[in-house]
Design a protein around this motif. Sequence first.
Motif, mmCIF file in Angstrom:
data_model
loop_
_atom_site.group_PDB
_atom_site.id
_atom_site.type_symbol
_atom_site.label_atom_id
_atom_site.label_comp_id
_atom_site.label_asym_id
_atom_site.label_seq_id
_atom_site.Cartn_x
_atom_site.Cartn_y
_atom_site.Cartn_z
ATOM 1 N N UNK A 73 39.156 46.406 40.855
ATOM 2 C CA UNK A 73 39.709 45.055 40.866
ATOM 3 C C UNK A 73 38.620 44.030 41.209
ATOM 4 N N UNK A 74 37.789 44.376 42.189
ATOM 5 C CA UNK A 74 36.719 43.440 42.571
ATOM 6 C C UNK A 74 35.767 43.217 41.399
ATOM 7 N N UNK A 75 35.462 44.279 40.679
ATOM 8 C CA UNK A 75 34.521 44.135 39.566
ATOM 9 C C UNK A 75 35.174 43.436 38.367
ATOM 10 N N UNK A 76 36.475 43.615 38.186
ATOM 11 C CA UNK A 76 37.142 42.872 37.105
ATOM 12 C C UNK A 76 37.192 41.381 37.444
ATOM 13 N N UNK A 77 37.295 41.096 38.738
ATOM 14 C CA UNK A 77 37.272 39.694 39.144
ATOM 15 C C UNK A 77 35.925 39.038 38.863
ATOM 16 N N UNK A 78 34.882 39.832 38.838
ATOM 17 C CA UNK A 78 33.566 39.298 38.474
ATOM 18 C C UNK A 78 33.606 38.798 37.021
ATOM 19 N N UNK A 79 34.206 39.602 36.161
ATOM 20 C CA UNK A 79 34.348 39.161 34.763
ATOM 21 C C UNK A 79 35.117 37.842 34.702
ATOM 22 N N UNK A 80 36.233 37.819 35.451
ATOM 23 C CA UNK A 80 37.089 36.627 35.412
ATOM 24 C C UNK A 80 36.338 35.393 35.910
ATOM 25 N N UNK A 81 35.510 35.569 36.928
ATOM 26 C CA UNK A 81 34.746 34.437 37.475
ATOM 27 C C UNK A 81 33.916 33.772 36.370
ATOM 28 N N UNK A 82 33.201 34.600 35.594
ATOM 29 C CA UNK A 82 32.307 34.031 34.571
ATOM 30 C C UNK A 82 33.084 33.581 33.337
ATOM 31 N N UNK A 83 34.181 34.280 33.044
ATOM 32 C CA UNK A 83 35.005 33.847 31.906
ATOM 33 C C UNK A 83 35.575 32.453 32.185
ATOM 34 N N UNK A 84 35.995 32.226 33.433
ATOM 35 C CA UNK A 84 36.487 30.897 33.797
ATOM 36 C C UNK A 84 35.394 29.844 33.652
#
Length: 531
Positions: A182-193
């Motif tokens: 989950x923490x690493x998927x949130x990394x994707x979300x951070x940059x996608x945003x």
Amino acid sequence: MSDGHAWWQRGVVYQVYPRSFQDSDGDGIGDLRGITARLDHLVDLGVDAVWISPIYPSPMADFGYDVADHTGIDPAFGTLEEFDRLVAEAHGRGLRVILDYVPNHTSDRHPWFAASRSSRTDPLRDWYVWRDPAPDGGPPNNWVAEFGGSAWEWDERTGQYYYHAYLKEQPDLNWRNPAVREAMLNVLRFWLRRGVDGFRVDAIHHLVEDERLRDNPPSPDWRPGMSPARRLVRAHTMDQPEVHEAIAAMRRAVEEFPGDRLLIGEAYLPIDRLMAYYGIDLAGFHLPFNFHLISTPWKAAAVAALIDAYEAALPPGGWPNWVLGNHDRSRVASRIGPAQARVASMLLLTLRGTPTIYQGDEIGMLDVAIPPDLVQDPWERNLPGLGLGRDPVRAPLPWAAGPGAGFTTGAPWLPLPPDHARTNVAAQDADPFSMLALVKALLRLRRAEPALSVGDYVPVGAIGDVLVYERRHGGERFRIVLNMGSAPCEIPSGPLTGHIRLSTGLGRVNEPIGRTISLGPDEGLVIACEG
Ligand code: NOJ
Ligand code: MG
């Protein structure tokens, strides 16, 4: 997009190795402001997306592939504001931005690892791969690190070993732990945003290891002079079935966002195993990197066979991709020679599938010999003399003649290419027959002719040293004829009539095709067919 093809199916990706692309502040290290300042080069060249190797805060043990903070920018590269500006400036020019995502490991200075190693009962202990020693006190098993030595590092304080597929400064994350995921998927979300258009996912084939920690078997193919890591077959440390769930989760995270965002996976695998990385029902990577042109012998018959095998292996609807080089592999012009590098770029840019161009290959850069006292790459430092070091392919891009080659006003972090006064972007821009002129012409042609981007691939075969294939779309038909040898030759044209659209020599335009096609040494042709 028209024809139902996504931008990344029609498009071309350009890889920037940020340390070596353009320095803006004189510290000898390329940076984000430098990239922004050079976006027009990419527009001019005619590519669609820029993939930037890691720019996150890092101790640089592996030059950014050791991430200490996934949601920041290393001061050597700039700031988040400068990153936002880069994205805005790129988007303003119609260029997409792809970041490098490093899920397999972090830096040993990442706060997660600091917590994890602080005690056996720390909540983050299980975020990394910790194991008790073998009964003799040694490492838990025989696994070796890619960059040399045991893959297990002893931690005195907590009396266990941790696993690292690469450097000991790059501890592997434990993707079996849902919190890590989950923490690493949130990394994707951070940059996608923040607006990025996709990711190149690092070292994906290493993401999960055998839960039972079985020893890897010895490799029958290892020979002295090869990397010691190749002594073992990585049966239990690579390409484990569990990796596909993790990739599907990454894909779902990307698809939470609008737009055609792209996921490219780095996996060095044989063709049959690579195909699984498209995922079940294509729910994995859009593009599992296809590195096979790098390793296949540069012979017409071998390359023809590779293309056929790869096309045949693709899952239904799976989109192909091709690569000639990157920041880890000897440069194409050094592998096959500068004359054949021109043929190779015609191949890369006329095959079916998304091409990725490594920075500097558009001017035919060669590997740069690095004196031992200037070696930077930890792989070379750990295992000197085996030719494993990657510094030669990471020398700064020469933009112009003169001190610093337009790359820096300071001292470059790696030596400039010795021929930078002659071989540089400005000089090649002024030369209508340069490699750069050829790459631009190929990219223009590819953009103008849908047959060359989204058209069907029709194999014709190898005739001696000559590789022949066609691309077809609607009524349009192109025949590509590549002399992969250094002697002139003539091949029958069959029933074909048409004219030359482009030669790697950048002459002969519009020359009609007769009963035979004559090719100069190291010459490739794109022929527009009539009828
Ligand atoms: C593959 C990257 O391309 C390479 O540069 C890096 O050293 C390893 N993965 C580890 O992240
Ligand atoms: Mg700098």
